[in-house]
Scaffold this active site. Structure first.
Site, short mmCIF file in Angstrom:
data_model
loop_
_atom_site.label_atom_id
_atom_site.label_comp_id
_atom_site.label_asym_id
_atom_site.label_seq_id
_atom_site.Cartn_x
_atom_site.Cartn_y
_atom_site.Cartn_z
N HIS A 1 -4.18 -4.40 15.48
CA HIS A 1 -5.04 -5.52 14.30
C HIS A 1 -6.26 -5.91 14.92
O HIS A 1 -6.78 -6.80 14.16
CB HIS A 1 -4.02 -6.97 14.21
CG HIS A 1 -2.67 -6.35 13.67
ND1 HIS A 1 -1.44 -6.14 14.21
CD2 HIS A 1 -2.22 -6.24 12.27
CE1 HIS A 1 -0.39 -5.66 13.56
NE2 HIS A 1 -0.99 -5.87 12.15
N CYS B 1 1.19 -8.62 14.07
CA CYS B 1 2.54 -7.51 14.28
C CYS B 1 3.83 -8.62 14.20
O CYS B 1 4.87 -8.07 14.17
CB CYS B 1 2.50 -7.15 15.98
SG CYS B 1 1.26 -6.09 16.27
N CYS C 1 1.07 -11.64 19.00
CA CYS C 1 0.16 -11.19 17.97
C CYS C 1 0.74 -11.48 16.54
O CYS C 1 1.92 -11.15 16.07
CB CYS C 1 -0.14 -9.71 17.99
SG CYS C 1 -0.87 -9.12 16.61
N HIS D 1 0.86 -1.22 0.09
CA HIS D 1 -0.14 -0.06 0.00
C HIS D 1 0.94 0.98 -0.05
O HIS D 1 2.22 1.18 -0.05
CB HIS D 1 -0.98 -0.24 1.18
CG HIS D 1 -0.45 -0.13 2.68
ND1 HIS D 1 0.57 0.84 3.04
CD2 HIS D 1 -0.43 -0.93 3.57
CE1 HIS D 1 0.85 0.66 4.26
NE2 HIS D 1 0.28 -0.41 4.74
N HIS E 1 3.89 1.54 2.33
CA HIS E 1 5.10 0.67 1.70
C HIS E 1 5.85 1.48 0.62
O HIS E 1 7.02 1.63 0.61
CB HIS E 1 4.96 -0.71 1.34
CG HIS E 1 3.98 -1.70 2.18
ND1 HIS E 1 2.67 -1.93 2.26
CD2 HIS E 1 4.57 -2.19 3.43
CE1 HIS E 1 2.59 -2.82 3.34
NE2 HIS E 1 3.55 -2.60 4.01
N LYS F 1 -4.66 3.76 11.32
CA LYS F 1 -3.45 3.18 10.91
C LYS F 1 -3.83 2.40 9.43
O LYS F 1 -4.87 1.63 9.54
CB LYS F 1 -2.67 2.33 11.83
CG LYS F 1 -1.48 1.79 11.44
CD LYS F 1 -0.97 0.85 12.27
CE LYS F 1 0.20 0.02 11.65
NZ LYS F 1 0.65 -1.15 12.41
N CYS G 1 -5.13 -6.64 20.24
CA CYS G 1 -3.81 -5.83 19.87
C CYS G 1 -4.61 -4.52 19.24
O CYS G 1 -5.64 -4.56 18.43
CB CYS G 1 -3.20 -6.79 18.62
SG CYS G 1 -2.14 -5.51 17.68
N LYS H 1 -2.78 -3.85 6.12
CA LYS H 1 -3.37 -4.99 5.41
C LYS H 1 -4.45 -5.81 6.05
O LYS H 1 -5.31 -6.23 5.50
CB LYS H 1 -2.24 -5.83 4.74
CG LYS H 1 -1.32 -5.22 3.93
CD LYS H 1 -0.38 -6.20 3.59
CE LYS H 1 1.19 -5.66 4.19
NZ LYS H 1 2.38 -6.49 3.76
O1 ME8 Z 1 7.25 -4.52 9.60
N1 ME8 Z 1 2.93 4.71 6.65
O2 ME8 Z 1 6.70 -5.28 7.41
P1 ME8 Z 1 5.45 -4.68 7.15
C1 ME8 Z 1 4.01 4.73 6.03
N2 ME8 Z 1 8.49 -7.29 7.63
N3 ME8 Z 1 4.89 3.69 6.14
C2 ME8 Z 1 4.24 2.37 6.36
C3 ME8 Z 1 2.76 2.41 6.53
C4 ME8 Z 1 2.08 3.69 6.81
N4 ME8 Z 1 1.08 3.65 7.18
N5 ME8 Z 1 2.58 1.14 6.92
C5 ME8 Z 1 3.79 0.40 6.46
C6 ME8 Z 1 7.75 -5.32 8.46
N6 ME8 Z 1 4.68 1.31 6.26
C7 ME8 Z 1 8.91 -6.39 8.63
C8 ME8 Z 1 9.92 -5.35 8.32
S1 ME8 Z 1 12.64 -5.06 7.88
C9 ME8 Z 1 13.85 -5.94 8.52
C10 ME8 Z 1 11.22 -6.20 8.42
C11 ME8 Z 1 5.99 1.07 5.76
O3 ME8 Z 1 5.01 -5.17 5.72
C12 ME8 Z 1 7.11 1.25 6.69
O4 ME8 Z 1 8.45 1.55 6.22
O5 ME8 Z 1 4.79 -4.44 8.16
C13 ME8 Z 1 6.89 0.34 7.82
O6 ME8 Z 1 8.11 0.30 8.50
C14 ME8 Z 1 6.90 -0.81 6.97
O7 ME8 Z 1 6.27 -0.43 6.00
C15 ME8 Z 1 6.33 -2.09 7.57
O8 ME8 Z 1 6.00 -2.97 6.66
#
Ligand code: ME8
Length: 493
Positions: free
Chosen positions: A146, A129, A126, A18, A21, A297, A143, A300
């Protein structure tokens, strides 16, 4: 040549990307391109986090095997990043053989150093998370992110001796050896360290979709490496740790871009793990705020997502990059109101940057056939404003404040627009006296200089559009613009 190693989080291959990301990737892509322009040898990584309970469960729900499930999503991620013009050097998938090798090596090294011990984890987890959670952080037993009931877990785990390394991590952060920006996030990290945080588990017994944790006293697959512990190692995998050539050149990271909710993993756990593995620490971790949609927030799991590909389809890649970066300063959290995108696109890009370039090129072509003599002096007042804006841009990018850097460029654009409207070159063009014509020369020289500088500054932000603009300006200066030609960068909506 100076190197610059920049990383982004690897996203869970559990659902489509989204705009949150996309935000981290665009952010890092701009900084990577800016460093490249400065002549640095840049290595820039992205990837997908493909193991763990959450993904195993999603694959099971979809009735396909987890590998097929993540293969499909990894393709969606890479397609999306290509559509947005993200120019990463490598894309790391955690189900790849090379990642398995580097994750196993990394934890073996820490284990051999005596920093991993057997224990029992009893508590809440969770799955959304992929994190252990505390009763006191739940809201009505759910949570808060979520809105799900966490699992009760009791299993054998192997723990990392985090406590041993916390004083050193803290010292390095305070001394600025690891720069955590912005300052507010650094304080958050320090308070996490102060909060008497316990050792953390680096393996899981009940999760089978993961990388086996190797130990002489364990049978194969008895424990897998905890998905978070393994995911952090992707930053090493990307450089073919432990023996890769790239590892020698690029380690440690110069800048790690992450979102606010994964601060603890990156600024506390990660440096501690690296200390245990006797590896140099990242130089800087930049933590951006999170977007909310209508105050909630983006998740997904909740399902209130905006697909970046829909924005690309509507606005094009570069305008999407701009629209996401110009919402609010990334040091803070901010709310996204997608219905304001069209107005912002029209005011800043169609009527702002696009129109300035269009009308400047047209006047330079119509009045002088594109030929502006290099000895013509440019307007001193405008020149001063541009120089100050360039300095602000540079300072802002050094501080990782892309919002301010864009603001500096748009200050130039507005200045040039006002300059054109005040000087009215079309009136001078009708006059034949030398003074008027000299004056017109100065104005056109100022505009040509201005639009070249604006293009240069915007290039890391909107690379494809600026390439188009630069090609057009080159054509202009060669006298090749014909009646009716148009640059047409950002058509009005
Ligand atoms: O946490 N606003 O993956 P994830 C801005 N796999 N950026 C956002 C966001 C938002 N609302 N939502 C997500 C993970 N992000 C782990 C990471 S790294 C070694 C492992 C972005 O798929 C932001 O960069 O939940 C956030 O830190 C990341 O997506 C979390 O993606």
């Amino acid at each position: 040549m100076d190197k610059f190693y920049i990383t982004t989080p690897i996203y869970y291959a559990s659902g489509k990307p989204h705009i949150g990301h996309a935000f981290s990737l665009i952010y890092a892509d701009v900084l990577a391109r800016w460093q490249k322009k400065k002549g640095k040898n840049v290595f820039f990584t992205a990837g997908t986090d493909e193991h763990g309970a959450k993904i195993a469960q999603k694959a099971e729900d979809a009735k396909i095997n987890p590998q097929e499930f993540v293969d499909e999503l990894a393709d969606i991620y890479t397609d999306t990043w290509h559509a947005l013009g993200i120019e990463y050097s490598d894309f790391i998938r955690t189900t790849s053989a090379r990642h398995k090798k580097s994750a196993q090596e990394f934890f073996k090294k820490i284990d051999e150093a005596g920093d991993i011990y057997e224990g029992e984890y009893e508590g809440l987890y969770c799955v959304g998370c992929e994190n252990f959670v505390l009763e006191r952080n739940l809201k009505d037993g759910l949570c808060p992110d979520h809105k799900t009931v966490p699992q009760k877990i009791k299993e054998k785990n192997f723990f990392f001796n985090l406590k041993k390394y916390l004083p050193e991590v803290k010292e390095k952060i305070i001394k600025g050896e690891i720069k955590i920006s912005p300052e507010s996030r650094k304080n958050e990290t320090l308070s996490i360290i102060e909060s008497n945080i316990g050792d953390f588990s680096v393996t899981r017994e009940s999760v089978k979709w993961g990388i086996p944790f190797l130990r002489s006293d364990l049978s194969a697959g008895e424990q897998t490496i905890y998905v978070w512990a393994e995911a952090l190692v992707n930053y090493l995998t990307a450089l073919d740790y432990p023996n890769g050539e790239k590892f020698k050149i690029f380690w440690p990271p110069d800048l790690q871009v992450i979102g606010a909710e994964i601060n603890k993993f990156h600024t506390v756990f990660w440096p501690a793990l690296l200390l245990a593995a006797k590896l140099p620490l990242p130089r800087e971790i930049f933590i951006h705020g999170l977007f909310t949609i209508d105050g909630q927030k983006i998740s997904k799991t909740i399902g209130n997502v905006i697909d970046p590909l829909d924005l690309v389809e509507k606005f094009g890649a570069d305008a999407t990059r701009y629209l996401l970066l110009s919402q609010f300063p990334a040091a803070e959290h901010g709310d996204v109101k997608a219905e304001e995108f069209v107005a912002k696109y029209n005011s800043d890009l169609a009527n702002g940057a696009g129109n300035l370039l269009e009308r400047s090129c047209k006047m330079i072509s119509d009045y002088r056939g594109g030929k502006i003599k290099s000895e013509i002096k440019i307007d001193g007042g405008v020149e001063k404003i541009i120089t100050e804006a360039e300095e602000k841009y540079e300072k802002s990018l050094n501080e990782r404040n892309l919002f301010e850097a864009l603001d500096a460029v748009f200050h130039i654009i507005k200045t040039l627009d006002v300059y054109i409207n005040e000087k009215k070159p079309w009136e001078l063009n009708k006059k034949e006296d030398k003074k008027s014509q000299d004056n017109l020369d100065e104005i056109l020289a100022t505009l040509l200089d201005g639009i070249k500088k604006v293009s240069d500054l915007l290039e890391p932000f909107m690379p494809a559009k600026i390439k188009q603009a630069k090609d057009y300006i080159a054509k202009l200066e060669n006298g090749e613009i014909k009646e009716g030609d148009r640059l047409g960068l950002f058509p009005r909506m």
